[in-house]
Design a protein around this motif. Structure first.
Motif, PDB file in Angstrom:
ATOM      1  N   THR A  21      55.351  25.297  33.849  1.00 54.09           N
ATOM      2  CA  THR A  21      54.456  25.890  32.771  1.00 54.09           C
ATOM      3  C   THR A  21      53.118  26.405  33.355  1.00 54.09           C
ATOM      4  O   THR A  21      52.689  26.075  34.391  1.00 54.09           O
TER       5      THR A  21
ATOM      6  N   VAL B 212      52.089  27.611  28.509  1.00 53.46           N
ATOM      7  CA  VAL B 212      53.285  28.302  28.152  1.00 53.46           C
ATOM      8  C   VAL B 212      54.205  28.349  29.623  1.00 53.46           C
ATOM      9  O   VAL B 212      53.808  27.993  30.383  1.00 53.46           O
TER      10      VAL B 212
ATOM     11  N   GLN C 150      58.098  31.664  32.539  1.00 49.87           N
ATOM     12  CA  GLN C 150      58.872  32.900  32.317  1.00 49.87           C
ATOM     13  C   GLN C 150      58.001  33.966  31.413  1.00 49.87           C
ATOM     14  O   GLN C 150      58.185  35.019  31.608  1.00 49.87           O
ATOM     15  N   THR C 151      57.369  33.369  30.113  1.00 45.99           N
ATOM     16  CA  THR C 151      56.657  34.279  29.346  1.00 45.99           C
ATOM     17  C   THR C 151      55.500  35.093  29.967  1.00 45.99           C
ATOM     18  O   THR C 151      55.167  36.032  29.489  1.00 45.99           O
TER      19      THR C 151
ATOM     20  N   THR D 196      56.675  39.989  32.133  1.00 49.45           N
ATOM     21  CA  THR D 196      57.194  41.066  31.280  1.00 49.45           C
ATOM     22  C   THR D 196      57.696  42.444  32.148  1.00 49.45           C
ATOM     23  O   THR D 196      58.434  43.039  31.182  1.00 49.45           O
TER      24      THR D 196
ATOM     25  N   THR E  50      52.441  41.500  33.430  1.00 54.56           N
ATOM     26  CA  THR E  50      52.091  40.208  32.763  1.00 54.56           C
ATOM     27  C   THR E  50      51.906  40.281  31.354  1.00 54.56           C
ATOM     28  O   THR E  50      51.519  41.605  30.832  1.00 54.56           O
ATOM     29  N   SER E  51      51.961  39.091  30.686  1.00 50.55           N
ATOM     30  CA  SER E  51      51.639  39.021  29.528  1.00 50.55           C
ATOM     31  C   SER E  51      50.166  38.661  29.284  1.00 50.55           C
ATOM     32  O   SER E  51      49.582  38.573  27.967  1.00 50.55           O
TER      33      SER E  51
ATOM     34  N   THR F 292      62.088  41.265  36.163  1.00 51.02           N
ATOM     35  CA  THR F 292      61.232  40.090  36.475  1.00 51.02           C
ATOM     36  C   THR F 292      62.015  39.155  37.056  1.00 51.02           C
ATOM     37  O   THR F 292      63.250  39.176  37.098  1.00 51.02           O
TER      38      THR F 292
END
Lengths: 286, 167
Positions: free
Chosen positions: A133, A145, A148-149, A152, A157-158, A222
């Protein structure tokens, strides 16, 4: 390189404030082995460059109950040689050692490798397979988080303009689980993965698979987990035939492109080869 | 907008006023006349620009000068003591590890960095450590031999290697 204003903040809060004040026009500088190249090529021209290299507080590897915490500013060369990492997560030491050269690893950081978000980032697939994480902090937030999140798209990236990746948390594996990372590249060093496969596997009595995670790098927009393959394997008895079927399923979960490193078809074939290799490496022996 | 930067280069203190977007490589060569460090690719792939910063080998072409604030930098010029060459330099000469010489400063500094950390490297250790330094002239064999020799070891070919005539 286009001119910029350079800051070397003394602490994380100062770095966050600078990011927020120069919203959208600032970039964070870690090792610079990706960013400085992008700036030299004119792909990126931040007006403000905020260096994180003086921040001791982002460089650490700490062992806690049940997990390892790695500061995002930790150099790849440190991860490669860390006794703690080599003992608990040899796959991460191995993956870090696959990146670039000694000179690159002495500056490059784990956070930079992830935030640069190349689909082939060598730290990404192993960390995904280890269920890592990420701690993202902003002016008013601190979130943990799933890694993986973060990803993007290729190079995307997020992270918001004022976000900073602070830490990677890796849960300690159970005793029976092992993890490996196989990187396919033309050269033995100084090369980007054409295909990267990380496998984490745990088996119980009679070869029953009780833990499986397979992550693929360089074969999709990704880095990603091969969830369908994992579902297929979970609870099954380990066998060569099972491994070969799993390798095929994994190849179908990827969407590689053809580029100067390899064709899509070759990449699909190599996913099969490396997934099989990774499963045989971590499995109970057939 | 120039920035004040204080650093130590080859044991000497410097106070510079330079634009922060300049690289350490650029400043060493064009500001300070220390042209031993070379620009090969300018993008961290060839290692010709290798210098030691606080004892660690880095590509100076990707190292912003502002990042060197308060650091100790060693360039190839810092290795010899007047007329007396460093043992690694002597070894490179003895083993014919220098042809055009362009990669040589980077090679020597990377070798020094390796030997400082691991005085008895295996051939595999040396190959891995030197992977970020390219040479277009020598074919690497003499370079590897020269580095091995500094550690008091010599290259012995296995039957397999001598059959194929290469390392």
């Amino acid at each position: 390189m286009k001119p910029f204003q350079y800051y070397a903040p003394a602490d994380i809060q100062e770095a966050l404030n600078l990011l927020a004040n120069h919203k959208g026009e600032a970039k964070l500088l870690a090792g610079g082995t990706d960013l400085i190249n992008q700036m030299k090529r004119g792909e990126v021209s931040p007006k403000y460059l905020i260096s994180l290299n003086a921040l001791r507080s982002l460089r650490y590897i700490t062992r806690e109950e049940g997990a390892i915490r790695i500061g995002a500013g930790t150099n790849l060369s440190v991860i490669e040689t860390s006794p703690v990492i080599k003992t608990l997560f040899p796959v991460l030491a191995h993956a870090a050692g696959q990146i670039g050269s000694v000179q690159i690893r002495n500056r490059g950081t784990i956070g930079g490798n992830l935030v640069n978000a190349s689909p082939s980032a060598d730290m990404a697939a192993p960390l995904l397979a280890l269920d890592a994480t990420a701690i993202i902090i902003g002016p008013k937030r601190r979130n943990e988080v799933p890694l993986q999140t973060l990803f993007t798209g290729p190079g995307e990236t997020s992270l918001a303009d004022d976000d900073l990746l602070q830490e990677i948390i890796v849960p300690i594996l159970s005793n029976n689980a092992k993890a490996v990372y196989h990187k396919l590249s033309t050269r033995r060093a100084m090369d980007i993965a054409a295909v990267g496969v990380a496998v984490c596997l745990g088996t119980q009595a009679e070869g029953k698979i009780n833990h499986v995670a397979i992550a693929l790098g360089a074969v999709a927009p990704t880095p990603l987990r091969a969830r369908g393959t994992e579902q297929f394997l979970r609870g099954q008895r380990f066998s060569l035939e099972l491994v070969e079927r799993a390798a095929s399923i994994a190849a179908d979960e990827a969407s590689p492109i053809s580029d100067h490193r390899a064709s899509a078809g070759y990449r699909k074939e190599m996913i099969k080869v490396l997934v099989k290799r990774g499963l045989l490496d971590t499995g109970p022996g057939v | 907008m120039k920035k004040e930067i204080k650093l130590q280069i080859n044991g000497e203190e410097f106070e510079l006023r330079v634009e922060p977007w300049r690289t350490l490589l650029d400043v060493l060569r064009n500001e300070l006349g220390l042209t031993g460090t070379k620009e090969g690719c300018g993008q961290g792939d060839c290692g010709a620009c290798t210098v030691l910063v606080n004892g660690k080998a880095v590509n100076s072409c990707l190292f912003l000068i502002a990042e060197a604030e308060g650091s100790q930098v060693t360039t190839i010029e810092g290795l010899s003591q007047g007329q007396k060459l460093h043992p690694i330099q002597e070894s490179f000469i003895k083993y014919g590890a220098v042809q055009c010489g362009f990669c040589t400063p980077g090679m020597i500094l990377m070798a020094k960095s390796l030997l400082d950390e691991n005085p008895q490297p295996t051939l595999e250790d040396i190959k891995k450590a030197m992977a970020g330094n390219l040479c277009r002239c020598t074919g690497y064999q003499n370079i590897l031999q020269a580095i091995l020799a500094v550690s008091g070891q010599s290259l012995s070919y296995s039957q397999e290697e001598s059959k194929h005539g290469r390392l």
